[in-house]
Design an enzyme around this catalytic site. Structure first.
Site, PDB file in Angstrom:
ATOM      1  N   ASN A   1       2.756   5.755  -5.453  1.00 24.40           N
ATOM      2  CA  ASN A   1       4.015   6.228  -5.704  1.00 24.40           C
ATOM      3  C   ASN A   1       4.215   7.180  -7.020  1.00 24.40           C
ATOM      4  O   ASN A   1       3.571   7.846  -7.128  1.00 24.40           O
ATOM      5  CB  ASN A   1       5.042   4.859  -5.669  1.00 24.40           C
ATOM      6  CG  ASN A   1       6.248   5.078  -4.948  1.00 24.40           C
ATOM      7  OD1 ASN A   1       7.103   5.940  -5.010  1.00 24.40           O
ATOM      8  ND2 ASN A   1       6.701   4.051  -3.976  1.00 24.40           N
ATOM      9  N   ARG A   2       5.772   7.136  -7.115  1.00 23.27           N
ATOM     10  CA  ARG A   2       5.925   8.355  -8.097  1.00 23.27           C
ATOM     11  C   ARG A   2       6.053   7.898  -9.598  1.00 23.27           C
ATOM     12  O   ARG A   2       6.404   6.603  -9.778  1.00 23.27           O
ATOM     13  CB  ARG A   2       7.504   8.841  -7.786  1.00 23.27           C
ATOM     14  CG  ARG A   2       7.159   9.665  -6.521  1.00 23.27           C
ATOM     15  CD  ARG A   2       8.568   9.821  -5.992  1.00 23.27           C
ATOM     16  NE  ARG A   2       8.431  11.069  -4.806  1.00 23.27           N
ATOM     17  CZ  ARG A   2       8.420  10.257  -3.537  1.00 23.27           C
ATOM     18  NH1 ARG A   2       8.277   9.236  -3.256  1.00 23.27           N
ATOM     19  NH2 ARG A   2       8.316  11.266  -2.573  1.00 23.27           N
TER      20      ARG A   2
ATOM     21  N   HIS B   1       1.388   9.592  -5.694  1.00 24.36           N
ATOM     22  CA  HIS B   1       0.338   9.030  -5.099  1.00 24.36           C
ATOM     23  C   HIS B   1      -1.239   9.247  -5.970  1.00 24.36           C
ATOM     24  O   HIS B   1      -2.121   9.572  -5.386  1.00 24.36           O
ATOM     25  CB  HIS B   1       0.258   9.226  -3.808  1.00 24.36           C
ATOM     26  CG  HIS B   1       1.125   8.739  -2.941  1.00 24.36           C
ATOM     27  ND1 HIS B   1       1.918   7.588  -3.047  1.00 24.36           N
ATOM     28  CD2 HIS B   1       1.792   9.115  -1.755  1.00 24.36           C
ATOM     29  CE1 HIS B   1       2.816   7.181  -2.318  1.00 24.36           C
ATOM     30  NE2 HIS B   1       2.636   8.230  -1.585  1.00 24.36           N
TER      31      HIS B   1
ATOM     32  N   HIS C   1      -1.964   3.263   2.854  1.00 19.27           N
ATOM     33  CA  HIS C   1      -0.881   3.856   3.197  1.00 19.27           C
ATOM     34  C   HIS C   1      -0.925   4.408   4.814  1.00 19.27           C
ATOM     35  O   HIS C   1      -0.778   5.402   5.087  1.00 19.27           O
ATOM     36  CB  HIS C   1      -0.866   5.323   2.294  1.00 19.27           C
ATOM     37  CG  HIS C   1       0.304   5.949   2.296  1.00 19.27           C
ATOM     38  ND1 HIS C   1       0.920   6.736   3.425  1.00 19.27           N
ATOM     39  CD2 HIS C   1       1.344   6.132   1.315  1.00 19.27           C
ATOM     40  CE1 HIS C   1       2.200   7.247   3.103  1.00 19.27           C
ATOM     41  NE2 HIS C   1       2.333   7.060   1.812  1.00 19.27           N
ATOM     42  N   SER C   2      -1.280   3.566   5.516  1.00 16.16           N
ATOM     43  CA  SER C   2      -1.214   3.612   7.006  1.00 16.16           C
ATOM     44  C   SER C   2       0.190   3.983   7.478  1.00 16.16           C
ATOM     45  O   SER C   2       1.298   3.324   7.411  1.00 16.16           O
ATOM     46  CB  SER C   2      -1.728   2.688   7.767  1.00 16.16           C
ATOM     47  OG  SER C   2      -3.184   2.358   7.875  1.00 16.16           O
ATOM     48  N   TYR C   3       0.201   4.939   8.426  1.00 16.93           N
ATOM     49  CA  TYR C   3       1.551   5.186   9.189  1.00 16.93           C
ATOM     50  C   TYR C   3       1.331   4.396  10.558  1.00 16.93           C
ATOM     51  O   TYR C   3       0.416   4.477  11.350  1.00 16.93           O
ATOM     52  CB  TYR C   3       1.654   6.490   9.537  1.00 16.93           C
ATOM     53  CG  TYR C   3       2.185   7.365   8.332  1.00 16.93           C
ATOM     54  CD1 TYR C   3       1.196   7.565   7.399  1.00 16.93           C
ATOM     55  CD2 TYR C   3       3.221   7.985   8.345  1.00 16.93           C
ATOM     56  CE1 TYR C   3       1.615   8.521   6.233  1.00 16.93           C
ATOM     57  CE2 TYR C   3       3.883   8.953   7.369  1.00 16.93           C
ATOM     58  CZ  TYR C   3       2.867   8.968   6.471  1.00 16.93           C
ATOM     59  OH  TYR C   3       3.294   9.861   5.224  1.00 16.93           O
TER      60      TYR C   3
ATOM     61  N   ASP D   1      13.196   5.000   2.446  1.00 12.33           N
ATOM     62  CA  ASP D   1      11.913   5.585   1.657  1.00 12.33           C
ATOM     63  C   ASP D   1      12.283   4.728   0.035  1.00 12.33           C
ATOM     64  O   ASP D   1      12.574   5.584  -0.800  1.00 12.33           O
ATOM     65  CB  ASP D   1      11.826   7.152   1.079  1.00 12.33           C
ATOM     66  CG  ASP D   1      10.475   7.572   0.768  1.00 12.33           C
ATOM     67  OD1 ASP D   1       9.633   6.493   0.712  1.00 12.33           O
ATOM     68  OD2 ASP D   1      10.365   8.775   0.884  1.00 12.33           O
TER      69      ASP D   1
ATOM     70  N   GLN E   1       6.981  -0.709  -0.478  1.00 13.12           N
ATOM     71  CA  GLN E   1       7.671   0.542  -0.243  1.00 13.12           C
ATOM     72  C   GLN E   1       7.893   0.717   1.273  1.00 13.12           C
ATOM     73  O   GLN E   1       6.658   0.586   2.009  1.00 13.12           O
ATOM     74  CB  GLN E   1       6.768   1.734  -0.645  1.00 13.12           C
ATOM     75  CG  GLN E   1       7.438   3.133  -0.473  1.00 13.12           C
ATOM     76  CD  GLN E   1       8.591   3.619  -1.430  1.00 13.12           C
ATOM     77  OE1 GLN E   1       8.723   2.896  -2.636  1.00 13.12           O
ATOM     78  NE2 GLN E   1       9.235   4.498  -1.129  1.00 13.12           N
TER      79      GLN E   1
ATOM     80  N   GLU F   1       4.030  -0.282   2.252  1.00 11.54           N
ATOM     81  CA  GLU F   1       2.994  -0.300   1.120  1.00 11.54           C
ATOM     82  C   GLU F   1       3.131  -1.223   0.181  1.00 11.54           C
ATOM     83  O   GLU F   1       4.081  -0.924  -0.722  1.00 11.54           O
ATOM     84  CB  GLU F   1       3.014   1.161   0.621  1.00 11.54           C
ATOM     85  CG  GLU F   1       2.995   2.380   1.455  1.00 11.54           C
ATOM     86  CD  GLU F   1       3.657   3.660   1.021  1.00 11.54           C
ATOM     87  OE1 GLU F   1       3.443   3.945  -0.198  1.00 11.54           O
ATOM     88  OE2 GLU F   1       4.563   4.238   1.580  1.00 11.54           O
TER      89      GLU F   1
HETATM   90  C1  BGC Z   1       6.445   7.988  -0.101  1.00 17.50           C
HETATM   91  C2  BGC Z   1       6.984   9.235   0.536  1.00 17.50           C
HETATM   92  C3  BGC Z   1       6.131  10.208   0.529  1.00 17.50           C
HETATM   93  C4  BGC Z   1       5.069   9.746   1.415  1.00 17.50           C
HETATM   94  C5  BGC Z   1       3.887  10.833   1.805  1.00 17.50           C
HETATM   95  C6  BGC Z   1       5.384   7.571   0.540  1.00 17.50           C
HETATM   96  O1  BGC Z   1       4.700   6.490   0.384  1.00 17.50           O
HETATM   97  O2  BGC Z   1       7.248   6.914  -0.300  1.00 17.50           O
HETATM   98  O3  BGC Z   1       8.338   9.686  -0.232  1.00 17.50           O
HETATM   99  O4  BGC Z   1       6.836  11.459   1.411  1.00 17.50           O
HETATM  100  O5  BGC Z   1       4.529   8.553   0.964  1.00 17.50           O
HETATM  101  O6  BGC Z   1       3.604  11.222   0.877  1.00 17.50           O
END
Ligand code: BGC
Length: 393
Positions: free
Chosen positions: A127-128, A153, A227-229, A293, A330, A358
Site C-alpha cells: 500500500n501507500r 507496494h 495481491h491476487s485479483y 479502494d 484493503q 489484501e
Molecule cells: C491498491 C490500488 C492499486 C492496486 C494496483 C491495490 O492494492 O489499493 O490503489 O491501484 O493495488 O497497484
C-alpha cells in the site's frame, strides 16, 4: 395322487437346497481382491502433491521456477519464484468443474511487462506511504516514489519483482513451498537488512495458507501482503459486481485524492462501505468515487487468526473465506483495470474483472502515529498469517 404330491415336494426341497447353497457360496479370491480394492479406493486419502516446473528466464538468464501444489480434491495452486507470485488457483464449483479464479499472465514476460501486482507478494511495505517519506528515530527516510508523488507496494522494484529462493516441503495433510528473500539495507530507500520468508501451504481442507516472517538489523516499516485479483466465476469471466461480499469491519480509513488515508477512522454504518452483512460489490459501487479502494479496520484488531472476509459467487456457488492475523484489509474492486491487459488464455481484463482483498496494516502507518505500528525492531520477529479457505454452496 399322494405320489404326485411327494414328487412336487421333492422338487421344491431340491430347489430350496440349491438356492441356499448358492446364497452361502464363497466369493473367488479374485472377486475378494476386487472388492477390497474398491473399498480401499473409497477410503483412500486425497493425494496431496507438489511438482516443480520451469516458468521462464529472467533477463540475466536466472531460471524462474513454478511450483504446482495439489490437494487431490480439486484445489491446485501454481506459485513462481519471481515475486513469490501465485500464478493460478484452480477451485471446483458446485458441479465439480474446476476454474482458475485468479487473474494473471500466461508467461513470465507477461508478468514483467505489465502486471498490476497480479498474485504478487507485496513488500517491503504494501500500500501507500505519502510522498515516500517517513521519520524514524529522528531520521527522515526517502523511499522510491512510483505512484504519483507517493510510494506504492514497496517502490519501483518491490518484493513482487525480485527472485525468491524456494524450498518445497511436505507435511502430514499439507504440501508447501517456503520462499526466502534478503532485502538489503537501503533497498528502495528502506533502512535495515531484512530477511524475509513467505510460506505457502495447501491443505486437504481446501485452504491456501500464507505465513509471512521477517527479521531486521535496523528499525524499519514492514507490511507484507498477498495481491491476487480474484474472480470466483473464473478468470476473465466478466466482472465481479455480482459477487456477494461480507467484511468483518465496522470502520474504515477514508482517503484523499491520492488514496492516502486522511487519518480519520470512520464508521461504515449507513454508507456504501458497510459490508458487515453481505452485499454485492456492484450494489452501491456507483456511490463510491472511483470504486472501492479502501482499507477496512477489522473488528478483531489483529493478532488472532479470525475471519475477515467472505465472498460468494452465486452462479458457480464458490465461496472464499479470508482469515487473517492482520488488523486491516484493503478492498480494491479492480477500478484501474481498463482492458489494456490481455491475460491468461487470451482473456481481456476490463474494469472490475477482478477484486483484491489484501490483509495488511493500514496504509501510510509510518506517518500516522494513531494507526497500529508497522515498525519492526531488531531482535523482534515479524509474523503475519492469512488463510484463503474454499467451499461451495
Ligand atoms: C491498491 C490500488 C492499486 C492496486 C494496483 C491495490 O492494492 O489499493 O490503489 O491501484 O493495488 O497497484
Amino acid at each position: 395322487m399322494r405320489r404326485f404330491h411327494s414328487f412336487y415336494l421333492l422338487v421344491f426341497l431340491i430347489g430350496l437346497c440349491l438356492f441356499l447353497i448358492s446364497c452361502g457360496e464363497k466369493t473367488t479370491p479374485e472377486e475378494e481382491t476386487d472388492q477390497m480394492a474398491k473399498k480401499n479406493e473409497m477410503k483412500e486419502e486425497p493425494k496431496m502433491d507438489i511438482q516443480k516446473q520451469t516458468f521462464g528466464q529472467m533477463p540475466d538468464r536466472q531460471q524462474v521456477d513454478l511450483y504446482v501444489l495439489t490437494n487431490g480434491k480439486g484445489l491446485s495452486a501454481k506459485i513462481m519464484t519471481y515475486g513469490a507470485t501465485l500464478v493460478s488457483l484452480g477451485v471446483p464449483d458446485r458441479n465439480g468443474d474446476i476454474a482458475d479464479i485468479t487473474l494473471g499472465c500466461d508467461s513470465l514476460e507477461g508478468y514483467m511487462a505489465a502486471s498490476p501486482y497480479f498474485g504478487s507478494t507485496v513488500g517491503r511495505y504494501a500500500n501507500r506511504i505519502a510522498k515516500g517519506k517517513f521519520t524514524l528515530e529522528g531520521v527522515e527516510y526517502t523511499l522510491a516514489t512510483n505512484n504519483g508523488e507517493n510510494h506504492l507496494h514497496g517502490g519501483i522494484k518491490g518484493f513482487d519483482k525480485v527472485l525468491w529462493q524456494a524450498e518445497p516441503f511436505r507435511e502430514e495433510k499439507m504440501v508447501g513451498v517456503k520462499f526466502v528473500y534478503f532485502s538489503k539495507d537501503g533497498e528502495e530507500g528502506y533502512p535495515g537488512n531484512l530477511a524475509c520468508t513467505v510460506t505457502y501451504m495447501m491443505t486437504e481442507n481446501d485452504e491456501l495458507k500464507i505465513i509471512y516472517e521477517a527479521e531486521t538489523d535496523k528499525a524499519t516499516p514492514v507490511n507484507l501482503t498477498h495481491h491476487s485479483y480474484f474472480n470466483l466465476a473464473g478468470q476473465g469471466e466478466g466482472n465481479i459486481l455480482s459477487h456477494e461480499l461480507l467484511l468483518d469491519a465496522d470502520k474504515y480509513t477514508p482517503v484523499d485524492a491520492g488514496l492516502i488515508p486522511t487519518g480519520e477512522i470512520r464508521d461504515v454504518a449507513d454508507s456504501p462501505m458497510d459490508f458487515t452483512t453481505p452485499h454485492t460489490i456492484g450494489e452501491r459501487i456507483d456511490q463510491v468515487e472511483g470504486g472501492y479502494d479502501h482499507n477496512f479496520v477489522l473488528r478483531s484488531g489483529g493478532g488472532a487468526l479470525v475471519l475477515a472476509a467472505r465472498v460468494y459467487e452465486p452462479k458457480t456457488g464458490r465461496i472464499m473465506e479470508i482469515h487473517t492475523t492482520e488488523p486491516g484489509i484493503q478492498f480494491y474492486s479492480g477500478n484501474f483495470l481498463d482492458g489494456t491487459i490481455t491475460g491468461k488464455a487470451g482473456k481481456v481484463y476490463n474494469q472490475h474483472y477482478g477484486f483484491c482483498l489484501e490483509p495488511q496494516h493500514f496504509p501510510d502507518s509510518p506517518n500516522k502515529p494513531d494507526f497500529p505500528s508497522t515498525i519492526l525492531e531488531p531482535g523482534a520477529k515479524y509474523l503475519s498469517r492469512t488463510v484463503f479457505k474454499f467451499s461451495i454452496n
